[in-house]
Design a protein around this motif. Structure first.
Motif, mmCIF file in Angstrom:
data_model
loop_
_atom_site.group_PDB
_atom_site.id
_atom_site.type_symbol
_atom_site.label_atom_id
_atom_site.label_comp_id
_atom_site.label_asym_id
_atom_site.label_seq_id
_atom_site.Cartn_x
_atom_site.Cartn_y
_atom_site.Cartn_z
ATOM 1 N N VAL A 239 17.169 45.327 44.198
ATOM 2 C CA VAL A 239 18.013 44.120 44.600
ATOM 3 C C VAL A 239 18.842 44.202 43.649
ATOM 4 C CG1 VAL A 239 17.924 41.751 44.994
ATOM 5 C CG2 VAL A 239 16.172 42.951 46.204
ATOM 6 N N ARG A 240 18.514 44.034 42.301
ATOM 7 C CA ARG A 240 19.475 44.033 40.982
ATOM 8 C C ARG A 240 20.499 45.132 41.220
ATOM 9 N NH1 ARG A 240 14.627 42.906 38.117
ATOM 10 N NH2 ARG A 240 15.066 44.687 36.944
ATOM 11 N N GLU A 241 19.921 46.248 41.489
ATOM 12 C CA GLU A 241 21.074 47.458 41.627
ATOM 13 C C GLU A 241 22.175 47.134 42.592
ATOM 14 O OE1 GLU A 241 18.823 50.823 42.224
ATOM 15 O OE2 GLU A 241 18.418 51.033 40.081
ATOM 16 N N ASN A 242 21.872 46.517 43.767
ATOM 17 C CA ASN A 242 22.450 46.241 44.900
ATOM 18 C C ASN A 242 23.530 44.985 44.593
ATOM 19 O OD1 ASN A 242 21.333 48.299 46.593
ATOM 20 N ND2 ASN A 242 19.936 46.776 47.647
ATOM 21 N N ILE A 243 22.837 44.081 43.812
ATOM 22 C CA ILE A 243 23.772 43.105 43.582
ATOM 23 C C ILE A 243 25.080 43.474 42.608
ATOM 24 C CG2 ILE A 243 23.737 40.950 41.948
ATOM 25 C CD1 ILE A 243 21.076 40.461 43.384
ATOM 26 N N GLU A 244 24.615 44.548 41.613
ATOM 27 C CA GLU A 244 25.370 44.838 40.697
ATOM 28 C C GLU A 244 26.562 45.653 41.265
ATOM 29 O OE1 GLU A 244 25.741 43.584 37.497
ATOM 30 O OE2 GLU A 244 24.172 42.367 38.261
ATOM 31 N N LYS A 245 26.213 46.416 42.245
ATOM 32 C CA LYS A 245 27.290 47.037 43.127
ATOM 33 C C LYS A 245 28.488 46.212 43.648
ATOM 34 C CE LYS A 245 24.290 50.794 44.360
ATOM 35 N NZ LYS A 245 23.811 51.615 45.520
ATOM 36 N N ARG A 246 28.141 44.953 44.075
ATOM 37 C CA ARG A 246 29.139 43.881 44.705
ATOM 38 C C ARG A 246 29.733 43.397 43.419
ATOM 39 N NH1 ARG A 246 25.851 40.925 49.606
ATOM 40 N NH2 ARG A 246 25.198 42.812 50.445
ATOM 41 N N VAL A 247 29.198 43.204 42.225
ATOM 42 C CA VAL A 247 30.192 42.577 41.059
ATOM 43 C C VAL A 247 31.518 43.206 40.995
ATOM 44 C CG1 VAL A 247 30.161 42.128 38.781
ATOM 45 C CG2 VAL A 247 28.012 41.786 39.974
ATOM 46 N N ILE A 248 32.409 42.393 40.615
ATOM 47 C CA ILE A 248 33.885 42.897 40.715
ATOM 48 C C ILE A 248 34.286 42.938 39.130
ATOM 49 C CG2 ILE A 248 34.228 41.641 42.739
ATOM 50 C CD1 ILE A 248 36.114 39.711 41.239
ATOM 51 N N ASN A 249 35.337 43.815 39.070
ATOM 52 C CA ASN A 249 36.054 43.849 37.642
ATOM 53 C C ASN A 249 37.520 43.481 38.243
ATOM 54 O OD1 ASN A 249 37.562 44.151 35.365
ATOM 55 N ND2 ASN A 249 37.408 46.387 35.428
ATOM 56 N N ILE A 250 37.860 42.181 37.871
ATOM 57 C CA ILE A 250 39.161 41.449 38.406
ATOM 58 C C ILE A 250 40.427 42.267 37.796
ATOM 59 C CG2 ILE A 250 39.518 39.992 36.556
ATOM 60 C CD1 ILE A 250 40.128 37.862 38.493
ATOM 61 N N CYS A 251 40.057 43.200 36.685
ATOM 62 C CA CYS A 251 41.365 43.987 36.548
ATOM 63 C C CYS A 251 41.701 45.096 37.478
ATOM 64 C CB CYS A 251 41.215 44.654 35.106
ATOM 65 S SG CYS A 251 40.904 43.287 33.845
ATOM 66 N N ASP A 252 40.880 45.507 38.206
ATOM 67 C CA ASP A 252 41.188 46.547 39.284
ATOM 68 C C ASP A 252 42.135 46.091 40.144
ATOM 69 O OD1 ASP A 252 38.999 47.825 38.095
ATOM 70 O OD2 ASP A 252 37.369 47.315 39.671
ATOM 71 N N GLU A 253 42.912 47.082 40.751
ATOM 72 C CA GLU A 253 43.921 47.114 41.735
ATOM 73 C C GLU A 253 43.558 46.212 43.035
ATOM 74 O OE1 GLU A 253 47.233 47.540 41.275
ATOM 75 O OE2 GLU A 253 46.729 48.207 39.177
ATOM 76 N N ASP A 254 42.266 46.229 43.139
ATOM 77 C CA ASP A 254 41.856 45.744 44.361
ATOM 78 C C ASP A 254 42.171 43.914 44.344
ATOM 79 O OD1 ASP A 254 40.947 48.020 45.555
ATOM 80 O OD2 ASP A 254 39.157 47.659 45.146
ATOM 81 N N HIS A 255 42.281 43.619 43.239
ATOM 82 C CA HIS A 255 42.095 42.108 42.979
ATOM 83 C C HIS A 255 43.541 41.695 42.170
ATOM 84 C CE1 HIS A 255 38.265 42.683 43.677
ATOM 85 N NE2 HIS A 255 38.003 43.368 42.657
ATOM 86 N N VAL A 256 44.694 42.476 42.434
ATOM 87 C CA VAL A 256 45.796 42.125 41.907
ATOM 88 C C VAL A 256 46.556 40.684 42.540
ATOM 89 C CG1 VAL A 256 47.279 43.479 43.516
ATOM 90 C CG2 VAL A 256 48.204 42.925 41.135
ATOM 91 N N ILE A 257 46.232 40.447 43.916
ATOM 92 C CA ILE A 257 46.752 39.316 44.369
ATOM 93 C C ILE A 257 46.032 37.982 43.946
ATOM 94 C CG2 ILE A 257 47.084 38.110 46.699
ATOM 95 C CD1 ILE A 257 47.065 40.936 47.979
ATOM 96 N N ILE A 258 44.762 37.799 43.795
ATOM 97 C CA ILE A 258 44.315 36.735 43.208
ATOM 98 C C ILE A 258 44.608 36.767 41.604
ATOM 99 C CG2 ILE A 258 42.081 38.049 42.619
ATOM 100 C CD1 ILE A 258 42.522 34.517 43.860
ATOM 101 N N ARG A 259 44.695 37.845 41.033
ATOM 102 C CA ARG A 259 44.978 37.837 39.819
ATOM 103 C C ARG A 259 46.457 37.185 39.365
ATOM 104 N NH1 ARG A 259 44.277 42.934 38.236
ATOM 105 N NH2 ARG A 259 46.311 43.314 37.536
ATOM 106 N N LYS A 260 47.353 37.609 40.195
ATOM 107 C CA LYS A 260 48.664 36.750 40.135
ATOM 108 C C LYS A 260 48.746 35.369 40.482
ATOM 109 C CE LYS A 260 53.410 37.590 42.143
ATOM 110 N NZ LYS A 260 54.377 38.358 43.415
ATOM 111 N N LYS A 261 47.993 35.140 41.627
ATOM 112 C CA LYS A 261 47.816 33.350 41.630
ATOM 113 C C LYS A 261 47.265 32.980 40.435
ATOM 114 C CE LYS A 261 47.462 29.835 44.190
ATOM 115 N NZ LYS A 261 48.753 29.104 44.646
ATOM 116 N N LEU A 262 46.084 33.341 39.953
ATOM 117 C CA LEU A 262 45.683 32.825 38.910
ATOM 118 C C LEU A 262 46.585 32.638 37.468
ATOM 119 C CD1 LEU A 262 41.937 34.162 39.251
ATOM 120 C CD2 LEU A 262 42.683 31.835 39.732
ATOM 121 N N LEU A 263 47.210 33.532 37.343
ATOM 122 C CA LEU A 263 47.949 33.880 36.325
ATOM 123 C C LEU A 263 49.163 32.833 36.181
ATOM 124 C CD1 LEU A 263 48.888 35.210 33.464
ATOM 125 C CD2 LEU A 263 50.375 36.741 34.948
ATOM 126 N N ASP A 264 49.729 32.476 37.659
ATOM 127 C CA ASP A 264 50.571 31.479 37.761
ATOM 128 C C ASP A 264 49.956 29.903 37.450
ATOM 129 O OD1 ASP A 264 53.128 30.211 39.051
ATOM 130 O OD2 ASP A 264 51.724 29.235 40.325
#
Length: 771
Positions: free
Chosen positions: A708-733
Motif C-alpha cells: 500500500v505504501r508503494e502504491n501511495i508513493e506512486k501517486r505522490v507528485i513533484n510539483i516541478c514536473d511539467e504536468d503541474h505547470v498550470i497550478i504552479r503558475k497560479k500559485l506563483l501569482d
C-alpha cells in the motif's frame, strides 16, 4: 446679677449645649474603631448564620465602595492588609464568617476615618502643586481655565437635552442656567415614541450619540442570537425583561427612554449626585449616596454611563475634588454590576500620548489613562461617532452641529465585568499606582480566583455566558502543512499545558466546548500557559470572531510557507491520508475549492488575505481582491471604504507571532535558530529556554503495509514536473501578491523579509525537485 454677668452666663450655657450637640454628631465619624466597632462586635456574637452571611455580603460591598471614594488624594496603606484575597474566594464555613465580618468592619472603619484632604468644590488652580500633580497621573496633563470656574454650580446649556425636549418645553430651565430634573410621564412618553420612530434623541451637543447607544444595545444587549450576543440567551421577550438597567448621570431621560423603548423591561433605575424627581413609575431614582452605602438587594445587569466619568471628582457639579474620581466611578460600576454584567461607556478620548484635564470641566482621555480606567473590564467592542456609518445603518441623517470640542464626539465602549481581574482601586498591591511594599506577591498570585464553571458556561443552552479569555494563553492557528505540529510539540514544556490533538472547536462556533476542555483538563495553576492547535482557525470567520471577542488575550502563532511548497506538501499529505481515494489533477485546483479536493486548492494559499482579516493593518485592503500590483497602489483613504464591504473582518487585540517554515529547517545556522527559539520563549513569557525544534511529520499511513505504501508513493507528485505547470503558475501569482503585501503592511524583520522575497520566484527554477 448685673447685665454683663447674666450675658456671660447665658453665653457659657449656650456654648456648652452647642458643643455637646456637635460632639454627638461627629463622634461616630471620628472615633469609628471604639464604640461603633464594639457595638457591632456585640451584635455579631449571635449565632445566626443567615444574618451573618448577609452581613458579610453587605460589608464586602461597602468595603469596595469605601475604597473607591475615601482615598481621594493621599491614600494611606496603614492597616490595609491583603484582605482582598480573602473576600474574593468562595464563602467560608459559618464558623469563619464572624471573623471575616469583624475584619471587613474594621477595614470599613479605617476607610471612613480617612476622608479626602480636599473637600471642594474648589478651582483646581487654587490647589497645591502636589495636589495638582495627582491630576496628571497616567498619561494626563492639567490645563487651567479661570473663566470656566463656576463655584461648583454645574450649568447646562440648551443643547444639553434633546431638541424635542427644549422645543416642546418638556423640561424647565433653572435660574442659574441649568435644567430642572423633573421628569414627567409626558416627557418619557414623547421620547419613547421618538425612539420607536428611529429618531436620534440624544442631546444636541452630542450629535449621533443616541444612535451610538442604540447600536451598542442592539449588538450587545438586545440581539441575543447574533455572534456578538453577550448573555447567551434566546431572543424571546424574557431575554431583556428580567434584566436590571441602571443609568449613571442624567440631565434628561433620553437613555432611560431608549431602554424602555428597545427592551422588554418595565423599570429603569437612574442615579446621580443631584436629585432627580421622576413622576413616571417606570423610572426610579436612587441617590448615589444610597448606592455607595448599602448593597442593593439585586445587582445590575447593564449600566449606562455617557459623558459622566470624565467629570467625576472635578467639582463642577458640586462634588468633592478627587483627581481619581473617574477611577472611583468605574470601581463603583464594577461593584454594582452582577458577574459578567455589561457597562456601556461613553467618554471623550484623544489620539495622543497625553490626555487633558480641562480645569474643572472634564477630562479628555489618553490611551494610557483609558487602559487604567477600564481595568477590571473586558472590552467587547465599540461604536464610533462616524456619522456616515450610523446614518447608513439606521437610514437616518445625523444632526449637523458645529463641533467645538473633542468632548462632543465620544466613542461608546461596550465592556464586560471580569471576575478574575479587579479595578485598580480594589487591588491589594496597588492603591492609585503606589506599591504596597509589604506585599511582594504578584497580582496574579493574590487576585486570581478561578470562577465556577457554571458561571462562564451554560450547559443547557450550550453557550458561553461569562469571561473565558483567561483560559487560553496561546494558539497555533495556521496554516496547515507549515510546521504547526512541530511548533506545537516544541511548546509542550513544564510551563505550558497543551490540549491533545487538534482542537478546532472554534471553527464550528463551539466556544463552550473549548472553554470546558481548557477548564476541566488543565491544572488550576494561574502560572501555567494554556495552548491549543488548529491550523484551520485563521481561515474561519467563526474563529476570527472568537479570538476577537472571547479569547482576545491569547497569542496567535502563525506559521507560513512558500505557497508552491505548501501546495505540494498538502496535496501529497491528502494522497497519503485518503488513499485509495484519488485526488483530482492539479490543474483543476486553480479556481475555487470544491468537494473532492480535500482542501488542497490554490485559493487557500492566499495567506495574506487571512492575515488581513485579523484587522491589524489599519484599514489596508486585502491584496486578494484586486490584481496585486493595482491593490498596492490604492491610496489608504480609499481603501477603508472597500474594506467595509468585507463582512468577515474582526479586528482583534490579540498579539501575533508569525514564523516561516524555513526558520525551523535543520540547515538554519545555530545562531539564527537559537535566536528564533529565544524569540518564541520571550513572546510567550516563558521563564526557561525551550528545547531545539525537531521536524515532526504527522501522517496517518505509517501503519499501512508495504504494498500500500508503494502504491501511495506512486501517486505522490513533484510539483516541478511539467504536468503541474498550470497550478504552479497560479500559485506563483499568489506568492507574489502575498510576499509584497506581507512585507509592505504586516511586518518588517530583516531575515523574515529575505525569506518572503523568495516567494516572488518559482522555487523550481533552482532545481527540479522540492523537498
Amino acid at each position: 446679677m448685673r447685665r454683663p454677668e447674666k450675658f456671660l452666663l447665658g453665653f457659657l450655657i449656650i456654648s456648652f449645649v452647642w458643643t455637646w450637640q456637635i460632639s454627638k454628631i461627629i463622634q461616630p465619624i471620628h472615633n469609628p474603631s471604639n464604640d461603633g466597632l464594639k457595638s457591632f462586635r456585640d451584635k455579631s456574637t449571635t449565632n445566626n448564620p443567615v444574618n451573618n452571611e448577609s452581613q458579610l455580603v453587605d460589608l464586602r460591598y461597602q468595603n469596595d465602595m469605601q475604597r473607591s471614594r475615601s482615598t481621594s488624594i493621599y491614600p494611606s496603606n496603614d492597616g490595609l492588609n491583603s484582605f482582598r484575597a480573602m473576600v474574593t474566594t468562595t464563602t467560608q464555613p459559618n464558623a469563619n464568617i464572624q471573623s471575616q465580618i469583624k475584619e471587613l468592619q474594621y477595614q470599613n472603619d479605617m476607610l471612613r476615618a480617612r476622608p479626602s484632604p480636599i473637600q471642594g468644590p474648589v478651582a483646581l488652580n487654587k490647589l497645591s502643586k502636589t495636589d495638582q500633580a495627582e491630576f496628571a497621573k497616567y498619561g494626563m496633563t492639567l490645563k487651567f481655565d479661570k473663566e470656566n470656574w463656576n463655584n461648583g454650580i454645574g450649568k447646562q446649556g440648551m443643547d444639553f437635552v434633546p431638541a424635542l425636549v427644549s422645543e416642546k418645553k418638556l423640561m424647565q430651565r433653572t435660574r442659574i442656567g441649568g435644567w430642572e430634573k423633573v421628569w414627567s410621564s409626558e416627557l418619557v412618553d414623547a421620547l419613547i415614541v421618538a425612539v420607536k420612530r428611529g429618531e436620534d434623541i440624544g442631546p444636541n451637543s452630542f450629535p449621533g450619540c443616541a444612535l451610538q447607544i442604540r447600536a451598542a444595545m442592539e449588538d450587545y444587549v438586545i440581539t441575543m442570537s447574533s455572534p456578538t450576543a453577550v448573555f447567551g440567551m434566546s431572543t424571546s421577550a424574557t431575554s431583556t425583561k428580567s434584566k436590571r438597567y441602571l443609568v449613571s448621570g442624567s440631565v434628561s431621560p433620553w437613555i432611560e427612554s431608549m431602554i424602555l423603548a428597545l427592551t422588554s423591561t418595565s423599570k429603569v433605575y437612574v442615579t446621580d449626585y443631584e436629585p432627580i424627581t421622576s413622576q413616571d413609575d417606570r423610572i426610579i431614582f436612587i441617590p448615589m449616596s444610597e448606592l455607595t452605602s448599602h448593597r442593593p438587594a439585586q445587582l445590575f445587569d447593564v449600566i449606562f454611563s455617557f459623558s459622566t466619568v470624565e467629570h467625576d471628582g472635578l467639582g463642577r457639579q458640586g462634588d468633592a475634588i478627587n483627581p481619581h474620581g473617574d477611577l472611583a466611578a468605574m470601581t463603583e460600576y464594577y461593584t454594582l454590576l452582577s458577574p459578567n454584567g455589561i457597562l456601556i461607556l461613553g467618554t471623550p478620548q484623544l489620539d495622543k500620548e497625553l490626555g487633558l484635564v480641562e480645569s474643572n470641566r472634564f477630562r479628555l482621555y489618553s490611551p494610557e489613562r483609558m487602559s487604567i480606567l477600564i481595568k477590571g473590564f473586558e472590552k467587547l467592542g465599540e461604536v464610533m461617532y462616524n456619522s456616515t456609518e450610523l446614518a447608513d445603518r439606521f437610514q437616518k441623517p445625523i444632526r449637523t452641529v458645529m463641533v467645538k470640542y473633542p468632548m462632543q464626539r465620544q466613542p461608546v465602549w461596550i465592556l464586560r465585568k471580569m471576575i478574575h481581574e479587579l479595578p485598580l482601586l480594589l487591588e491589594d498591591n496597588k492603591i492609585l499606582g503606589k506599591e504596597i511594599q509589604a506585599n511582594k506577591q504578584t497580582s496574579k498570585d493574590v487576585l486570581f480566583t478561578r470562577p465556577p464553571l457554571e458561571s462562564i458556561i451554560n450547559k443547557t443552552t450550550y453557550s458561553v455566558t461569562g469571561d473565558v479569555s483567561w483560559l487560553l494563553d496561546f494558539s497555533v492557528v495556521g496554516f496547515p502543512k507549515c510546521g504547526t505540529t512541530t511548533m506545537m510539540e516544541t511548546l509542550k514544556t513544564n510551563e505550558t499545558f497543551v490540549l491533545e490533538k487538534e482542537r478546532c472547536d472554534l471553527t464550528a462556533n463551539r466556544s463552550e466546548m473549548l472553554a470546558e476542555s481548557l477548564y476541566t483538563e488543565a491544572p488550576p495553576d494561574p502560572h501555567l500557559k494554556r495552548g491549543i492547535k488548529c491550523p484551520q482557525d485563521l481561515e474561519n470567520h467563526y474563529s476570527h470572531w472568537s479570538y476577537a471577542k472571547r479569547y482576545h488575550k491569547a497569542i496567535l502563532i502563525i506559521m507560513i510557507r512558500h505557497p508552491i511548497k505548501w501546495f505540494q506538501s498538502l496535496y501529497n499529505f491528502r494522497i497519503r491520508e485518503y488513499y485509495p481515494t484519488t485526488m483530482p489533477e492539479t490543474h483543476k485546483m486553480t479556481k475555487g475549492c470544491f468537494k473532492g479536493m480535500q482542501g488542497a486548492c490554490a485559493d487557500r494559499a492566499n495567506f495574506h488575505d487571512f492575515l488581513w482579516r485579523l484587522g491589524k493593518t489599519d484599514g489596508v485592503i486585502s491584496a486578494m481582491t484586486l490584481p496585486w500590483k493595482e491593490a498596492l497602489k490604492i491610496p489608504e483613504n480609499k481603501l477603508l471604504s472597500l474594506v467595509r464591504k468585507k463582512p468577515q473582518l474582526y479586528p482583534s487585540k490579540t498579539a501575533i507571532f508569525i514564523a516561516h517554515t524555513e526558520q525551523l529547517a535543520r540547515n538554519v545556522n545555530d545562531t539564527r535558530l537559537s535566536q528564533f527559539t529565544s524569540d518564541v520563549q520571550s513572546f510567550l513569557g516563558l521563564k526557561h529556554a525551550i528545547s531545539d525544534m525537531h521536524h515532526i511529520s504527522p501522517t496517518k499511513n505509517s501503519q499501512k503495509n508495504k504494498k500500500v505504501r508503494e502504491n501511495i508513493e506512486k501517486r505522490v507528485i513533484n510539483i516541478c514536473d511539467e504536468d503541474h505547470v498550470i497550478i504552479r503558475k497560479k500559485l506563483l501569482d499568489i506568492s507574489q501578491r502575498a510576499s509584497e503585501w506581507i512585507r509592505k503592511y504586516f511586518l518588517s524583520k530583516e531575515y523574515f523579509l529575505e525569506i518572503l522575497k523568495e516567494w516572488e520566484r518559482d522555487p523550481c527554477d533552482d532545481n527540479n525537485v522540492i523537498k
